[in-house]
Design a protein around this motif. Structure first.
Motif, PDB file in Angstrom:
ATOM      1  N   CYS A   9      78.345  28.111 -18.847  1.00 59.15           N
ATOM      2  CA  CYS A   9      77.540  27.852 -17.648  1.00 59.15           C
ATOM      3  C   CYS A   9      78.132  26.797 -16.720  1.00 59.15           C
ATOM      4  O   CYS A   9      77.553  26.502 -15.677  1.00 59.15           O
ATOM      5  CB  CYS A   9      76.109  27.489 -18.026  1.00 59.15           C
ATOM      6  N   LYS A  12      78.190  27.555 -13.025  1.00 57.59           N
ATOM      7  CA  LYS A  12      77.396  28.768 -12.790  1.00 57.59           C
ATOM      8  C   LYS A  12      75.893  28.496 -12.821  1.00 57.59           C
ATOM      9  O   LYS A  12      75.093  29.438 -12.732  1.00 57.59           O
ATOM     10  CB  LYS A  12      77.720  29.829 -13.852  1.00 57.59           C
ATOM     11  N   SER A  14      73.791  27.469 -10.797  1.00 61.05           N
ATOM     12  CA  SER A  14      72.995  27.857  -9.619  1.00 61.05           C
ATOM     13  C   SER A  14      72.821  29.368  -9.495  1.00 61.05           C
ATOM     14  O   SER A  14      72.035  29.835  -8.672  1.00 61.05           O
ATOM     15  CB  SER A  14      73.655  27.318  -8.347  1.00 61.05           C
ATOM     16  N   LYS A  15      73.529  30.148 -10.315  1.00 56.87           N
ATOM     17  CA  LYS A  15      73.424  31.604 -10.260  1.00 56.87           C
ATOM     18  C   LYS A  15      72.061  32.053 -10.775  1.00 56.87           C
ATOM     19  O   LYS A  15      71.559  31.540 -11.776  1.00 56.87           O
ATOM     20  CB  LYS A  15      74.522  32.265 -11.095  1.00 56.87           C
ATOM     21  N   ASP A  17      70.948  34.818 -12.308  1.00 57.71           N
ATOM     22  CA  ASP A  17      70.853  35.373 -13.662  1.00 57.71           C
ATOM     23  C   ASP A  17      71.027  34.299 -14.726  1.00 57.71           C
ATOM     24  O   ASP A  17      70.403  34.349 -15.795  1.00 57.71           O
ATOM     25  CB  ASP A  17      71.866  36.511 -13.860  1.00 57.71           C
ATOM     26  N   GLN A  19      70.096  31.112 -14.311  1.00 53.75           N
ATOM     27  CA  GLN A  19      68.857  30.338 -14.297  1.00 53.75           C
ATOM     28  C   GLN A  19      67.746  31.042 -15.063  1.00 53.75           C
ATOM     29  O   GLN A  19      66.961  30.398 -15.769  1.00 53.75           O
ATOM     30  CB  GLN A  19      68.427  30.073 -12.856  1.00 53.75           C
ATOM     31  N   LYS A  61      81.211  42.665 -14.332  1.00 56.29           N
ATOM     32  CA  LYS A  61      80.535  41.512 -14.928  1.00 56.29           C
ATOM     33  C   LYS A  61      79.484  41.980 -15.926  1.00 56.29           C
ATOM     34  O   LYS A  61      78.654  42.841 -15.616  1.00 56.29           O
ATOM     35  CB  LYS A  61      79.891  40.663 -13.827  1.00 56.29           C
TER      36      LYS A  61
END
Length: 335
Positions: A9, A12, A14-15, A17, A19, A61
């Motif tokens: 993480c 990442k 703030s992404k 999925d 969160q 992804k």
């Protein structure tokens, strides 16, 4: 698993999925752990998108849960496979990377040419559609030589076979394990070049590699031999338009830099792309699309790239561009 989560993480959080997964982190991690323990885990489908880096790449992804597991598996497999890799493989390895690869090439050029006193030639090649062409069967055969545990091997097989570009081929660029599997696959080439062809000066970064020789004809022989080895053993082909043999005095284009006798410069395409990106970033910050902190960090990263080569003129252009419309602290930082 929790250690893998912490590694995954970074950058990442703030992404959306990430969160969502983090909102119920403990239960999600324990649920994943139970699935693995009970042998019920299966990879979910991938979501695809394109990035330009600088050429267009199709990234696939996985869902957050699968990416965390890939990270956990990578942490274990890396310790098993990395010791068998040759020293001069520089992609996705601790203590390696692009800058060390370029420095090693510079060192090899000096040694092969006896400090630029002997004629020396460089063969540069890359593999055609490398990630899309990796054979699942061949890759799993290589992995099985090192992984004895049946359950672990079955899980690796699930990951490898969870994606394909054509029947039985291809790895997703978005998986961290794909980078390791790519090195495992091309380690077969590395070992062949070093121990069968007995090449002394060889550097590889992902599917790009360079061989140095004083005899130009020897490089033509290497091309034919390597093409044959790749076809028979790895079901791969060299890109026909990306095989070049040049004198070192002409400059060797490698990993974004052009290595010349006594110095190196930024590749022309890379320089143009950086300057275009700086112009775009400047417009974005003026329009409030990005923050000053994000702008500053990117500009500083570009200036950092230029510190590794003869890039004073480009650095000055960047400073000028970033200081024209308003003061973002860049010129004062770097003057």
């Amino acid at each position: 698993m929790f250690t893998a989560w912490q590694e995954f993480c970074r950058g990442k959080r703030s992404k959306a999925d990430v969160q969502v997964f983090r909102f119920d982190l403990e239960n999600n991690i324990f649920r994943l752990n139970e699935e693995l323990k009970n042998c019920t885990w299966e990879p979910s489908s991938y979501s695809g998108f394109y990035v330009r880096d600088p050429k267009l790449r199709h990234i696939h992804k996985a869902v957050v849960k699968d990416r965390i597991f890939n990270q956990a598996l990578f942490r274990i497999l890396y310790q098993i496979f990395d010791p068998v890799f040759i020293y001069d493989s520089y992609s996705c390895r601790v203590g390696k990377g692009t800058h060390r690869g370029v420095l090693r090439l510079e060192s090899f050029i000096r040694k092969a040419s006896k400090n630029y006193t002997r004629p020396t030639f460089a063969l540069k090649c890359d593999v055609k559609k490398f990630f899309d062409s990796i054979s699942h069967e061949i890759l799993l055969g290589i992995i099985k030589n090192k992984i004895c545990d049946g359950k672990t091997f079955d899980i690796i097989s699930l990951i490898v076979k969870s994606f394909q570009t054509v029947e039985g081929k291809g790895l997703p660029l978005g998986n961290v394990t794909s980078q390791l599997f790519a090195n495992v696959y091309l380690n077969e080439l590395d070992q062949f070049v070093k121990h069968v062809l007995k090449v002394k000066y060889y550097v590889r970064y992902c599917d790009d590699f360079i061989i140095l020789e004083n005899d130009k004809e020897k490089l033509f022989d290497h091309v034919r031999t390597i093409e044959s080895f790749l076809g028979k053993n790895l079901d791969l082909k060299l890109h026909p338009n990306k095989i070049s043999i040049r004198k070192i005095s002409q400059g060797i284009d490698f990993l974004g830099y052009v290595v010349l006798p006594h110095y190196k410069v930024l590749r022309t395409k890379t320089k143009r792309r950086v300057l275009r990106k700086v112009d775009l970033l400047r417009r974005n910050i003026e329009e409030g699309i990005i923050t000053k902190e994000f702008f500053d960090s990117l500009v500083q990263s570009y200036l950092g790239i230029l510190k590794h080569c003869r890039g004073q003129q480009v650095s000055e252009q960047i400073k000028l561009k970033t200081g024209l419309s308003c003061d973002f602290g860049i010129i004062s930082t770097y003057n």
